[in-house]
Design a protein around this motif. Structure first.
Motif, PDB file in Angstrom:
ATOM      1  N   TYR A  82      31.693 -11.255  35.684  1.00  0.00           N
ATOM      2  CA  TYR A  82      31.487 -11.009  37.124  1.00  0.00           C
ATOM      3  C   TYR A  82      31.035 -12.223  37.923  1.00  0.00           C
ATOM      4  O   TYR A  82      30.952 -12.153  39.143  1.00  0.00           O
ATOM      5  N   TYR A  96      24.039 -12.564  38.345  1.00  0.00           N
ATOM      6  CA  TYR A  96      24.851 -13.195  37.295  1.00  0.00           C
ATOM      7  C   TYR A  96      24.833 -14.723  37.382  1.00  0.00           C
ATOM      8  O   TYR A  96      25.589 -15.402  36.696  1.00  0.00           O
ATOM      9  N   PHE A 103      17.459 -12.018  35.055  1.00  0.00           N
ATOM     10  CA  PHE A 103      18.010 -10.915  35.875  1.00  0.00           C
ATOM     11  C   PHE A 103      17.345  -9.588  35.504  1.00  0.00           C
ATOM     12  O   PHE A 103      17.078  -8.761  36.373  1.00  0.00           O
ATOM     13  N   LYS A 107      15.676  -7.005  38.021  1.00  0.00           N
ATOM     14  CA  LYS A 107      15.962  -5.558  38.121  1.00  0.00           C
ATOM     15  C   LYS A 107      14.657  -4.769  38.085  1.00  0.00           C
ATOM     16  O   LYS A 107      14.491  -3.777  38.776  1.00  0.00           O
ATOM     17  N   GLY A 270      25.227  -1.241  46.678  1.00  0.00           N
ATOM     18  CA  GLY A 270      25.030   0.185  46.947  1.00  0.00           C
ATOM     19  C   GLY A 270      25.891   0.743  48.054  1.00  0.00           C
ATOM     20  O   GLY A 270      25.842   1.944  48.320  1.00  0.00           O
ATOM     21  N   THR A 273      29.832   2.203  46.725  1.00  0.00           N
ATOM     22  CA  THR A 273      29.579   3.200  45.673  1.00  0.00           C
ATOM     23  C   THR A 273      29.008   4.481  46.274  1.00  0.00           C
ATOM     24  O   THR A 273      29.444   5.576  45.953  1.00  0.00           O
ATOM     25  N   THR A 277      30.944   8.178  47.326  1.00  0.00           N
ATOM     26  CA  THR A 277      30.397   9.380  46.692  1.00  0.00           C
ATOM     27  C   THR A 277      30.222  10.508  47.708  1.00  0.00           C
ATOM     28  O   THR A 277      30.711  11.619  47.487  1.00  0.00           O
ATOM     29  N   ILE A 345      34.479  -1.037  33.673  1.00  0.00           N
ATOM     30  CA  ILE A 345      33.325  -1.927  33.518  1.00  0.00           C
ATOM     31  C   ILE A 345      33.714  -3.029  32.538  1.00  0.00           C
ATOM     32  O   ILE A 345      34.321  -2.741  31.500  1.00  0.00           O
ATOM     33  N   ARG A 347      33.126  -6.861  30.399  1.00  0.00           N
ATOM     34  CA  ARG A 347      32.304  -7.938  29.839  1.00  0.00           C
ATOM     35  C   ARG A 347      33.272  -9.020  29.381  1.00  0.00           C
ATOM     36  O   ARG A 347      34.429  -8.721  29.053  1.00  0.00           O
ATOM     37  N   PRO A 419      28.596   7.621  34.859  1.00  0.00           N
ATOM     38  CA  PRO A 419      28.965   7.080  36.173  1.00  0.00           C
ATOM     39  C   PRO A 419      28.096   5.898  36.588  1.00  0.00           C
ATOM     40  O   PRO A 419      28.500   5.102  37.440  1.00  0.00           O
ATOM     41  N   PHE A 420      26.889   5.773  35.994  1.00  0.00           N
ATOM     42  CA  PHE A 420      25.993   4.671  36.338  1.00  0.00           C
ATOM     43  C   PHE A 420      25.897   3.649  35.206  1.00  0.00           C
ATOM     44  O   PHE A 420      24.981   2.824  35.182  1.00  0.00           O
ATOM     45  N   GLY A 421      26.813   3.707  34.249  1.00  0.00           N
ATOM     46  CA  GLY A 421      26.785   2.771  33.140  1.00  0.00           C
ATOM     47  C   GLY A 421      25.681   3.127  32.157  1.00  0.00           C
ATOM     48  O   GLY A 421      25.138   4.239  32.166  1.00  0.00           O
ATOM     49  N   HIS A 425      22.654  -3.216  31.553  1.00  0.00           N
ATOM     50  CA  HIS A 425      23.224  -3.374  32.896  1.00  0.00           C
ATOM     51  C   HIS A 425      23.260  -2.078  33.693  1.00  0.00           C
ATOM     52  O   HIS A 425      23.877  -2.011  34.754  1.00  0.00           O
ATOM     53  N   CYS A 427      22.714   0.998  36.097  1.00  0.00           N
ATOM     54  CA  CYS A 427      22.410   0.981  37.534  1.00  0.00           C
ATOM     55  C   CYS A 427      20.926   1.206  37.806  1.00  0.00           C
ATOM     56  O   CYS A 427      20.299   2.057  37.188  1.00  0.00           O
ATOM     57  N   ILE A 428      20.384   0.455  38.771  1.00  0.00           N
ATOM     58  CA  ILE A 428      19.008   0.725  39.199  1.00  0.00           C
ATOM     59  C   ILE A 428      19.000   1.419  40.562  1.00  0.00           C
ATOM     60  O   ILE A 428      17.956   1.711  41.105  1.00  0.00           O
ATOM     61  N   GLY A 429      20.208   1.652  41.094  1.00  0.00           N
ATOM     62  CA  GLY A 429      20.284   2.305  42.405  1.00  0.00           C
ATOM     63  C   GLY A 429      20.539   3.799  42.285  1.00  0.00           C
ATOM     64  O   GLY A 429      20.651   4.499  43.289  1.00  0.00           O
TER      65      GLY A 429
HETATM   66  C1  HEM Z   1      24.806  -1.289  38.040  1.00  0.00           C
HETATM   67  C2  HEM Z   1      27.338   2.584  39.550  1.00  0.00           C
HETATM   68  C3  HEM Z   1      24.585   2.831  43.540  1.00  0.00           C
HETATM   69  C4  HEM Z   1      22.605  -1.428  42.394  1.00  0.00           C
HETATM   70  C5  HEM Z   1      25.723  -0.260  38.109  1.00  0.00           C
HETATM   71  C6  HEM Z   1      26.675   0.061  37.068  1.00  0.00           C
HETATM   72  C7  HEM Z   1      27.390   1.143  37.498  1.00  0.00           C
HETATM   73  C8  HEM Z   1      26.890   1.521  38.801  1.00  0.00           C
HETATM   74  C9  HEM Z   1      28.516   1.837  36.750  1.00  0.00           C
HETATM   75  C10 HEM Z   1      26.843  -0.688  35.735  1.00  0.00           C
HETATM   76  C11 HEM Z   1      27.759  -1.877  35.876  1.00  0.00           C
HETATM   77  C12 HEM Z   1      28.039  -2.595  34.577  1.00  0.00           C
HETATM   78  O1  HEM Z   1      27.558  -2.193  33.508  1.00  0.00           O
HETATM   79  O2  HEM Z   1      28.780  -3.596  34.608  1.00  0.00           O
HETATM   80  C13 HEM Z   1      26.787   2.994  40.742  1.00  0.00           C
HETATM   81  C14 HEM Z   1      27.168   4.210  41.456  1.00  0.00           C
HETATM   82  C15 HEM Z   1      26.380   4.288  42.578  1.00  0.00           C
HETATM   83  C16 HEM Z   1      25.519   3.116  42.568  1.00  0.00           C
HETATM   84  C17 HEM Z   1      28.225   5.188  40.998  1.00  0.00           C
HETATM   85  C18 HEM Z   1      26.325   5.314  43.672  1.00  0.00           C
HETATM   86  C19 HEM Z   1      26.720   6.555  43.564  1.00  0.00           C
HETATM   87  C20 HEM Z   1      23.811   1.711  43.583  1.00  0.00           C
HETATM   88  C21 HEM Z   1      22.858   1.393  44.623  1.00  0.00           C
HETATM   89  C22 HEM Z   1      22.321   0.172  44.312  1.00  0.00           C
HETATM   90  C23 HEM Z   1      22.915  -0.258  43.053  1.00  0.00           C
HETATM   91  C24 HEM Z   1      22.549   2.287  45.817  1.00  0.00           C
HETATM   92  C25 HEM Z   1      21.275  -0.623  45.043  1.00  0.00           C
HETATM   93  C26 HEM Z   1      20.325  -0.105  45.736  1.00  0.00           C
HETATM   94  C27 HEM Z   1      22.996  -1.732  41.093  1.00  0.00           C
HETATM   95  C28 HEM Z   1      22.478  -2.854  40.324  1.00  0.00           C
HETATM   96  C29 HEM Z   1      23.093  -2.784  39.061  1.00  0.00           C
HETATM   97  C30 HEM Z   1      23.994  -1.644  39.094  1.00  0.00           C
HETATM   98  C31 HEM Z   1      21.469  -3.902  40.795  1.00  0.00           C
HETATM   99  C32 HEM Z   1      22.821  -3.693  37.871  1.00  0.00           C
HETATM  100  C33 HEM Z   1      23.961  -4.561  37.497  1.00  0.00           C
HETATM  101  C34 HEM Z   1      23.745  -5.230  36.159  1.00  0.00           C
HETATM  102  O3  HEM Z   1      22.709  -5.060  35.506  1.00  0.00           O
HETATM  103  O4  HEM Z   1      24.624  -5.987  35.735  1.00  0.00           O
HETATM  104  N1  HEM Z   1      25.868   0.639  39.151  1.00  0.00           N
HETATM  105  N2  HEM Z   1      25.801   2.365  41.451  1.00  0.00           N
HETATM  106  N3  HEM Z   1      23.815   0.699  42.642  1.00  0.00           N
HETATM  107  N4  HEM Z   1      23.896  -1.031  40.327  1.00  0.00           N
HETATM  108 FE1  HEM Z   1      24.775   0.714  40.849  1.00  0.00          FE
END
Ligand code: HEM
Length: 489
Positions: A82, A96, A103, A107, A270, A273, A277, A345, A347, A419-421, A425, A427-429
């Motif tokens: 990425y 990244y 990182f 987080k 954010g 995404t 949704t 997703i 790598r 859906p959030f991984g 890595h 998601c923190i959102g």
């Molecule tokens: C990581 C999905 C909302 C910030 C991720 C990942 C996924 C994801 C699938 C993992 C990516 C990977 O492994 O390569 C979503 C979905 C969301 C959402 C479906 C809403 C429905 C948000 C929001 C924020 C956010 C609102 C910020 C406020 C991040 C961050 C990471 C992350 C900082 C970490 C990336 C990493 O560690 O490499 N998200 N996200 N996300 N997301 Fe979300």
């Protein structure tokens, strides 16, 4: 057998293709889900295909997910995949652009800032923003009259207003109001091109605007931080204030540039995404008035203890009540399952890595496809059916940091609902996304009745197809909904 031969003999099967260099780019680009499902049938869970000169190896299925989300840093990295895409948009010193361990600390800063007290303070803000914006959109709509909205645009506006106000702070929210931040956001967003994953230095005009916007946005955050330091504001629980207090393990503090860049990363990470949704939730609900009725009943029970309080008489939602909206949780999860915002997703393989007796060589991209997992029939019978109750009692994707004391990021990634991984890595959102989208949808259905428009050509109702061409799966245009004010019974 030489090492080279050993590797060649144990490569994952390669998907057939005709065009050199382009390989299966077009098929994957148009409909990655259909393409990957087809490959899975033909080659099994692990296969490689050629895309724009790069070898893409997918590891599907629960084991594949587990492998990808827990792969060792020496073997494969997210930054390798990425970096070229994100660093120019977010800026240096964060995400990244830095070693993974740094990182991870960044987080943690954001996680710490998103405390329960912070979420409690966000509910009135989100409620205000939703009522304010929808009020202005439907200002001239008479009772009984119907109007059409561009759903994704409407939800994007709600997402940026609510996220900016809660996370970035009131100054950025005010900047959106007067338009100065709006342009910066759009220029940054337009600098996000999937093609950047593979080609770093394409001289696209959008990149000049992107770089200028990054500089201006960084300066804007720095000015805000300076003012806040002078005022010593400790009351406001936005993420910016949280980051200004943050300290790395070695006692040093993130620089103002790093804080600004992290804020940009959160703003962009954010936005689509979340807005996709809430859009998909509204589309699914448009064909399920029974679920809308149950959601209103749930709000009524939770907020008034009775099932039939008229929607316009329901009190405002607070954080504790929002958490009790279990059906609303299930609706959001079901929408994320069928319309997964991040379908792939990636790598980058840094060293030859073995998986199930196969060698995935250095230089490959190794990928998971949550959207394909989510449509697995054995786990989700009738996978395309919108059935929120299938998530009842499941703790997967529940928007909590910990479940029974276990950090969710450490939970096994051997799941088919991601859906959030998962893993480092993850998601923190997520929790914010749940709070934001549940509130938006809950308030929307209280005040408005919506349905799908009718396609004039076919006479059938129109449900949008997914658009996979950008990084986030959004509804394809036309993506309108018909809306009228809910009659006050
Ligand atoms: C990581 C999905 C909302 C910030 C991720 C990942 C996924 C994801 C699938 C993992 C990516 C990977 O492994 O390569 C979503 C979905 C969301 C959402 C479906 C809403 C429905 C948000 C929001 C924020 C956010 C609102 C910020 C406020 C991040 C961050 C990471 C992350 C900082 C970490 C990336 C990493 O560690 O490499 N998200 N996200 N996300 N997301 Fe979300």
């Amino acid at each position: 057998v030489t090492l080279k031969n050993y590797i060649i003999q144990n490569l994952p099967p390669t998907v057939k293709h005709i065009l050199p260099f382009f390989g299966n780019t077009i098929e994957y680009g148009i409909d990655p889900v259909k393409f990957l499902q087809k490959c899975q049938k033909e080659y099994g869970d692990t296969f490689t295909f050629l895309m724009l000169g790069r070898m893409m190896t997918f590891t599907l299925g629960p084991d594949g997910n587990h492998f990808l989300f827990n792969v060792k840093l020496k073997d494969a990295t997210a930054e390798g995949a990425y970096e070229t895409l994100t660093v120019p948009v977010f800026g240096k010193e964060v995400v990244y652009d830095v070693p993974n361990s740094l990182f991870m600390e960044q987080k943690k800063f954001v996680k710490d800032a998103l405390s329960t007290a912070a979420f409690k303070s966000y509910l009135p803000i989100i409620t205000y923003e939703v009522k304010d914006y929808l009020g202005s959109v439907f200002e001239n709509l008479q009772a009984g009259q119907e109007t059409e909205i561009e759903t994704f645009q409407t939800m994007s506006e709600l997402t940026i207003r609510t996220a900016a106000h809660c996370l970035m702070g009131k100054e950025i929210r005010d900047g959106l109001r007067v338009g100065s931040v709006t342009k910066l956001y759009h220029d940054l967003d337009a600098g996000f091109r999937p093609i950047n994953v593979f080609f770093k230095w394409l001289p696209l005009p959008a990149y000049f605007a992107r770089d200028k916007a990054n500089l201006e946005m960084t300066n804007l955050f720095k000015t805000i931080m300076k003012k806040r330091k002078a005022e010593n504001d400790t009351e406001t629980l936005d993420v910016l204030n949280g980051l200004m207090r943050a300290e790395y393990k070695d006692g040093s503090k993130p620089s103002d540039d790093a804080i600004a860049h992290l804020m940009i990363a959160l703003l962009l990470g954010g936005q689509h995404t979340s807005s996709t949704t809430s859009s998909w939730i509204l589309f699914e609900l448009a064909r399920r008035p029974d679920v809308v009725a149950d959601l209103l009943k749930e709000q009524s029970m939770v907020l008034t203890g009775k099932p039939d309080t008229p929607p316009h008489l329901l009190p405002d939602l607070d954080y504790e009540s929002l958490r009790k909206l279990t059906l609303m949780d299930c609706v959001m999860k079901e929408s994320l399952r069928i319309h997964t915002p991040i379908h792939t997703i990636m790598r980058f393989v840094e060293n030859d890595v073995e998986y199930k007796g196969l060698i995935i060589p250095k230089g490959h991209f190794v990928c998971a496809a949550p959207q394909v997992s989510h449509l697995t029939e054995s786990k989700f019978p009738e996978p395309y059916k919108f059935d929120p109750l299938r998530h009842l009692g499941s703790d997967e994707g529940s928007g909590e940091w910990t479940i029974n004391g276990v950090d969710i990021a450490q939970k096994s990634a051997r799941s088919l609902f991601l859906p959030f991984g998962a893993g480092r890595h993850r998601c923190i959102g997520e929790q914010f996304a749940f709070v934001q989208n549940k509130t938006i949808v809950s308030l929307f259905i209280r005040e408005y009745v919506h349905k799908l428009p009718v396609d004039k050509k076919t006479g059938q109702t129109w449900f949008p197809e997914p658009d996979y061409t950008s990084l986030i799966t959004i509804p394809k245009v036309p993506r309108n909904l018909l809306v009228k004010k809910r009659a006050e019974a």
